[in-house]
Design a protein around this motif. Structure first.
Motif: not given
Length: 77
Positions: A3-9
């Motif tokens: 999970d990149t934890k990129a806030n939706g991106h």
């Protein structure tokens, strides 16, 4: 899974065995319109390997660049 934890991106990913036992790595590029992106790729000498298909919450496609390297496209991450 990653999970990149990129806030939706960004695109999550995972590591697992290939279906045919061959070693491979596939990178995915995020695109808002997979069909349009594949059309541009083909115009520039690439080839569609997998047309857009729904895979759970995302839409995926794959193409080969002019050198034959296979790269993925993803929408809806």
């Amino acid at each position: 899974m990653v999970d990149t934890k990129a806030n939706g991106h960004g695109i999550g990913g995972g590591i697992g065995p290939s279906r045919d036992g061959r070693n491979m790595v596939t990178f995915y590029i995020e695109s808002d319109d997979l069909g349009e992106t594949l059309a541009k790729i083909e115009k520039l000498g690439g080839k569609t390997v997998q047309p857009p298909m729904q895979a759970g919450p995302v839409e995926l496609a794959m193409f080969a660049d002019p050198e034959g390297n296979v790269i993925g496209l993803a929408k809806g991450m």
